[in-house]
Design a protein around this motif. Structure first.
Motif, PDB file in Angstrom:
ATOM      1  N   CYS A   1      45.556  46.447   8.767  1.00 27.90           N
ATOM      2  CA  CYS A   1      46.936  46.608   9.247  1.00 27.90           C
ATOM      3  C   CYS A   1      47.696  47.636   8.409  1.00 27.90           C
ATOM      4  O   CYS A   1      48.430  48.473   8.942  1.00 27.90           O
ATOM      5  CB  CYS A   1      47.678  45.268   9.189  1.00 27.90           C
ATOM      6  N   ALA A   2      47.520  47.576   7.089  1.00 20.53           N
ATOM      7  CA  ALA A   2      48.385  48.325   6.183  1.00 20.53           C
ATOM      8  C   ALA A   2      48.052  49.809   6.105  1.00 20.53           C
ATOM      9  O   ALA A   2      48.955  50.657   6.177  1.00 20.53           O
ATOM     10  CB  ALA A   2      48.326  47.706   4.790  1.00 20.53           C
ATOM     11  N   LEU A   3      46.785  50.152   5.930  1.00 23.23           N
ATOM     12  CA  LEU A   3      46.451  51.550   5.628  1.00 23.23           C
ATOM     13  C   LEU A   3      46.769  52.512   6.773  1.00 23.23           C
ATOM     14  O   LEU A   3      47.397  53.562   6.534  1.00 23.23           O
ATOM     15  CB  LEU A   3      44.986  51.648   5.197  1.00 23.23           C
ATOM     16  N   PRO A   4      46.400  52.216   8.029  1.00 20.51           N
ATOM     17  CA  PRO A   4      46.792  53.157   9.082  1.00 20.51           C
ATOM     18  C   PRO A   4      48.296  53.221   9.297  1.00 20.51           C
ATOM     19  O   PRO A   4      48.852  54.294   9.582  1.00 20.51           O
ATOM     20  CB  PRO A   4      46.067  52.628  10.324  1.00 20.51           C
ATOM     21  N   ALA A   5      48.984  52.072   9.131  1.00 28.52           N
ATOM     22  CA  ALA A   5      50.442  52.074   9.293  1.00 28.52           C
ATOM     23  C   ALA A   5      51.093  52.911   8.202  1.00 28.52           C
ATOM     24  O   ALA A   5      52.046  53.666   8.466  1.00 28.52           O
ATOM     25  CB  ALA A   5      50.969  50.638   9.252  1.00 28.52           C
ATOM     26  N   LEU A   6      50.609  52.813   6.992  1.00 24.62           N
ATOM     27  CA  LEU A   6      51.134  53.588   5.872  1.00 24.62           C
ATOM     28  C   LEU A   6      50.979  55.083   6.115  1.00 24.62           C
ATOM     29  O   LEU A   6      51.931  55.860   5.967  1.00 24.62           O
ATOM     30  CB  LEU A   6      50.400  53.176   4.593  1.00 24.62           C
ATOM     31  N   LEU A   7      49.785  55.493   6.497  1.00 24.82           N
ATOM     32  CA  LEU A   7      49.519  56.926   6.684  1.00 24.82           C
ATOM     33  C   LEU A   7      50.247  57.487   7.900  1.00 24.82           C
ATOM     34  O   LEU A   7      50.649  58.654   7.907  1.00 24.82           O
ATOM     35  CB  LEU A   7      48.012  57.148   6.806  1.00 24.82           C
ATOM     36  N   SER A   8      50.430  56.663   8.925  1.00 20.71           N
ATOM     37  CA  SER A   8      51.152  57.126  10.115  1.00 20.71           C
ATOM     38  C   SER A   8      52.647  57.225   9.856  1.00 20.71           C
ATOM     39  O   SER A   8      53.317  58.151  10.328  1.00 20.71           O
ATOM     40  CB  SER A   8      50.883  56.176  11.285  1.00 20.71           C
ATOM     41  N   ARG A   9      53.174  56.265   9.100  1.00 20.15           N
ATOM     42  CA  ARG A   9      54.607  56.265   8.801  1.00 20.15           C
ATOM     43  C   ARG A   9      54.988  57.458   7.927  1.00 20.15           C
ATOM     44  O   ARG A   9      56.084  58.028   8.064  1.00 20.15           O
ATOM     45  CB  ARG A   9      54.972  54.952   8.102  1.00 20.15           C
ATOM     46  N   PHE A  10      54.093  57.855   7.033  1.00 20.58           N
ATOM     47  CA  PHE A  10      54.405  58.928   6.083  1.00 20.58           C
ATOM     48  C   PHE A  10      53.362  60.042   6.205  1.00 20.58           C
ATOM     49  O   PHE A  10      52.397  60.090   5.423  1.00 20.58           O
ATOM     50  CB  PHE A  10      54.438  58.388   4.657  1.00 20.58           C
ATOM     51  N   PRO A  11      53.523  60.960   7.147  1.00 18.64           N
ATOM     52  CA  PRO A  11      52.538  62.041   7.335  1.00 18.64           C
ATOM     53  C   PRO A  11      52.384  62.937   6.110  1.00 18.64           C
ATOM     54  O   PRO A  11      51.340  63.547   5.929  1.00 18.64           O
ATOM     55  CB  PRO A  11      53.107  62.834   8.519  1.00 18.64           C
ATOM     56  N   ARG A  12      53.435  62.999   5.275  1.00 19.25           N
ATOM     57  CA  ARG A  12      53.371  63.861   4.090  1.00 19.25           C
ATOM     58  C   ARG A  12      53.209  63.044   2.807  1.00 19.25           C
ATOM     59  O   ARG A  12      53.503  63.538   1.707  1.00 19.25           O
ATOM     60  CB  ARG A  12      54.624  64.732   4.019  1.00 19.25           C
TER      61      ARG A  12
ATOM     62  N   GLY B   1      42.037  61.301  10.389  1.00 18.84           N
ATOM     63  CA  GLY B   1      41.312  60.548  11.412  1.00 18.84           C
ATOM     64  C   GLY B   1      41.839  59.145  11.581  1.00 18.84           C
ATOM     65  O   GLY B   1      41.899  58.608  12.698  1.00 18.84           O
ATOM     66  N   LEU B   2      42.260  58.538  10.478  1.00 22.52           N
ATOM     67  CA  LEU B   2      42.835  57.201  10.547  1.00 22.52           C
ATOM     68  C   LEU B   2      44.198  57.241  11.234  1.00 22.52           C
ATOM     69  O   LEU B   2      44.521  56.359  12.043  1.00 22.52           O
ATOM     70  CB  LEU B   2      42.959  56.635   9.129  1.00 22.52           C
ATOM     71  N   ARG B   3      44.988  58.270  10.945  1.00 20.70           N
ATOM     72  CA  ARG B   3      46.292  58.413  11.596  1.00 20.70           C
ATOM     73  C   ARG B   3      46.145  58.568  13.114  1.00 20.70           C
ATOM     74  O   ARG B   3      46.887  57.969  13.886  1.00 20.70           O
ATOM     75  CB  ARG B   3      47.030  59.640  11.046  1.00 20.70           C
ATOM     76  N   SER B   4      45.187  59.389  13.507  1.00 17.22           N
ATOM     77  CA  SER B   4      45.045  59.715  14.930  1.00 17.22           C
ATOM     78  C   SER B   4      44.272  58.671  15.715  1.00 17.22           C
ATOM     79  O   SER B   4      44.306  58.678  16.943  1.00 17.22           O
ATOM     80  CB  SER B   4      44.336  61.069  15.065  1.00 17.22           C
ATOM     81  N   GLY B   5      43.568  57.797  15.009  1.00 14.78           N
ATOM     82  CA  GLY B   5      42.738  56.799  15.696  1.00 14.78           C
ATOM     83  C   GLY B   5      41.308  57.253  15.912  1.00 14.78           C
ATOM     84  O   GLY B   5      40.500  56.501  16.452  1.00 14.78           O
ATOM     85  N   ARG B   6      40.982  58.504  15.500  1.00 14.26           N
ATOM     86  CA  ARG B   6      39.596  58.959  15.627  1.00 14.26           C
ATOM     87  C   ARG B   6      38.657  58.165  14.730  1.00 14.26           C
ATOM     88  O   ARG B   6      37.476  58.020  15.023  1.00 14.26           O
ATOM     89  CB  ARG B   6      39.487  60.451  15.296  1.00 14.26           C
ATOM     90  N   ILE B   7      39.203  57.686  13.614  1.00 15.52           N
ATOM     91  CA  ILE B   7      38.456  56.807  12.704  1.00 15.52           C
ATOM     92  C   ILE B   7      39.091  55.431  12.783  1.00 15.52           C
ATOM     93  O   ILE B   7      40.310  55.290  12.632  1.00 15.52           O
ATOM     94  CB  ILE B   7      38.500  57.349  11.264  1.00 15.52           C
ATOM     95  N   SER B   8      38.277  54.427  13.024  1.00 15.26           N
ATOM     96  CA  SER B   8      38.817  53.074  13.163  1.00 15.26           C
ATOM     97  C   SER B   8      39.259  52.537  11.805  1.00 15.26           C
ATOM     98  O   SER B   8      38.669  52.857  10.765  1.00 15.26           O
ATOM     99  CB  SER B   8      37.768  52.139  13.762  1.00 15.26           C
TER     100      SER B   8
ATOM    101  N   ASP C   1      55.525  46.430   7.971  1.00 18.37           N
ATOM    102  CA  ASP C   1      56.673  47.230   8.428  1.00 18.37           C
ATOM    103  C   ASP C   1      57.842  47.113   7.452  1.00 18.37           C
ATOM    104  O   ASP C   1      58.508  48.115   7.136  1.00 18.37           O
ATOM    105  CB  ASP C   1      57.111  46.782   9.822  1.00 18.37           C
ATOM    106  N   ARG C   2      58.102  45.911   6.986  1.00 17.96           N
ATOM    107  CA  ARG C   2      59.219  45.691   6.060  1.00 17.96           C
ATOM    108  C   ARG C   2      58.994  46.437   4.737  1.00 17.96           C
ATOM    109  O   ARG C   2      59.905  47.097   4.217  1.00 17.96           O
ATOM    110  CB  ARG C   2      59.377  44.197   5.804  1.00 17.96           C
ATOM    111  N   LEU C   3      57.786  46.357   4.206  1.00 16.06           N
ATOM    112  CA  LEU C   3      57.492  47.022   2.940  1.00 16.06           C
ATOM    113  C   LEU C   3      57.488  48.543   3.090  1.00 16.06           C
ATOM    114  O   LEU C   3      57.891  49.265   2.173  1.00 16.06           O
ATOM    115  CB  LEU C   3      56.155  46.538   2.394  1.00 16.06           C
ATOM    116  N   LEU C   4      57.055  49.038   4.233  1.00 15.15           N
ATOM    117  CA  LEU C   4      57.090  50.485   4.463  1.00 15.15           C
ATOM    118  C   LEU C   4      58.525  50.992   4.531  1.00 15.15           C
ATOM    119  O   LEU C   4      58.823  52.090   4.049  1.00 15.15           O
ATOM    120  CB  LEU C   4      56.338  50.830   5.751  1.00 15.15           C
ATOM    121  N   THR C   5      59.397  50.203   5.124  1.00 14.40           N
ATOM    122  CA  THR C   5      60.815  50.589   5.164  1.00 14.40           C
ATOM    123  C   THR C   5      61.387  50.633   3.753  1.00 14.40           C
ATOM    124  O   THR C   5      62.142  51.561   3.393  1.00 14.40           O
ATOM    125  CB  THR C   5      61.602  49.600   6.032  1.00 14.40           C
TER     126      THR C   5
END
Length: 409
Positions: free
Chosen positions: A371-382, A273-280, A124-128
């Protein structure tokens, strides 16, 4: 396309084009069968089943100090090579088992699992910070600002390395990890020696501090083990394994994160799929490990005479080159091996090795990446690539030197 023999396969992999994209060459290696002879006494193994077997076969071992001294007369002149030879990475039984059990007694699965909240907080800190750096549309290098900083921060926190010192380790780690490559220039070897000397001085001072004032970190725990009445770790073994834990603790994971993001860019449906949770996240990370492994090859030497590999006799003075990256794309093991499919149910990639030398940090690397990859893609949709990424000029450790991104469209 003309057929290549085993030696020509290796020659092709050692070219800049081969290290940049080894997978077409691996496909040609598979056409030669499970084993091919290279040079005079070496065997090349691209087949999943055989690589899997050899990694676990106690009749095979790693190239230790005695073996390396036999085929490299300058081995003992280089501090980096000598130091690495005193670690678990380059030792066989009984020393390997002794050192590994001591490290595993403090670098436990429970200790790693307990890091999950700290890893999420670090993500979270690095994404900010990434958001702040790219707020005006400026391109930001993902490798420098995130892929390196997350794992180096986690392993340093675990070891007890102060935050103010962590910035220096990327270049030092890169300089040292070149020792794993099959071809090293004199300049690279000199740089590795200098990096080794600098890190030994640093870790020696840190170990002395923890002797005087122990804390709840891995350096303190390993110092206590080394200072035990039975002398289970020598001073040189302590420093060698601390260095290995530090560098291996971020090198592989940095590459895993960069390779994973690049694959998310190449396969937008998988990123969605990773953003939405369809792909684990676990499935995605396992497929990254299989499809574009951070570790592409390793080797084994016979510890006894009279061995053969898939029916091919092996000389007692020979060795085996295990193409992990090829095994992970073996068409005899995987359906459509060249297809990136994070929904696979049976990946079992060999990227972390196997048997006695299975990577001690595999659980930690998976924790950080999931932890990192789904958080990264969700935080930045574009999130998008800003320009062409630059691969590292390495064959064994596969990853990116830079991966520029924009976080807003």
């Amino acid at each position: 396309m003309d057929a290549l023999d085993g030696t020509e396969i290796i020659d092709a992999l050692l070219t800049p084009a081969g290290s940049a994209n080894p997978y077409p060459i691996y496909a040609r290696a598979h056409r030669l069968g499970p084993v091919s002879r290279i040079w005079d006494e070496m065997l090349l193994v691209p087949e999943y089943r055989t690589v899997h077997q050899l990694l676990r076969d106690s009749a095979f071992g790693v190239a230790d100090a005695q073996a390396r001294g036999g085929f490299d007369p300058t081995f003992h002149e280089h501090s980096a090579r000598l130091l690495l030879s005193r670690s678990v990475l380059e030792n066989n039984a009984p020393d390997h088992a002794r050192m590994r059990s001591l490290i595993a007694s403090v670098f436990t699965a429970r200790r790693v699992a307990a890091l999950a909240p700290a890893v999420r907080a670090a993500v979270d800190r690095l994404l900010t910070e990434l958001a702040d750096l790219g707020a005006d549309g400026t391109a930001v290098d993902f490798m420098e600002t995130f892929a390196f900083r997350l794992p180096v921060g986690v392993i340093c926190e675990l070891l007890g390395v102060p935050e103010s010192d962590r910035f220096r380790f990327r270049d030092l780690g890169s300089a040292l990890s070149v020792l794993l490559e099959p071809v090293i220039s004199p300049q690279e070897l000199a740089t590795a020696d200098a990096a080794s000397d600098e890190l030994v001085d640093y870790l020696g001072e840190l170990a002395d501090q923890r002797r005087a004032e122990p804390r709840g970190d891995l350096v303190s725990a390993l110092v206590q083990v080394a200072d035990g009445a039975d002398g289970r770790l020598s001073d040189q073994e302590l420093l060698a394994n601390l260095l290995l834990l530090l560098v291996a603790g971020f090198e592989t994971t940095t590459n895993l994160l960069g390779n994973g993001l690049a694959l998310a860019f190449e396969h937008p449906w998988a990123a969605d799929g990773l953003r939405s949770g369809r792909i684990s996240s676990a499935g995605f990370v396992e497929e990254v490990l299989r499809y574009d492994s951070p570790v592409q090859l390793t080797n084994r030497l016979p510890l006894v005479e009279g061995l053969s590999v898939a029916g091919v006799p092996l000389s007692p003075t020979g060795g085996v080159l295990l193409l992990i990256g090829a095994a992970n794309r073996d068409p005899a093991r995987y359906d459509r091996p060249d297809l990136f499919d994070p929904t696979r149910q049976d990946s079992q990639a060999l990227s972390f090795g196997g048997g006695p030398h299975y990577c001690l940090g595999a659980q930690l690397a998976r924790l950080e990446a999931t932890c990192a990859l789904p958080a990264l893609l969700s935080r930045f949709p574009r999130l998008a690539p800003a320009r062409e990424p630059v691969r590292r000029s390495r064959l064994v450790l596969r990853g990116y030197q830079s991966l520029p991104v924009t976080v807003r469209g």
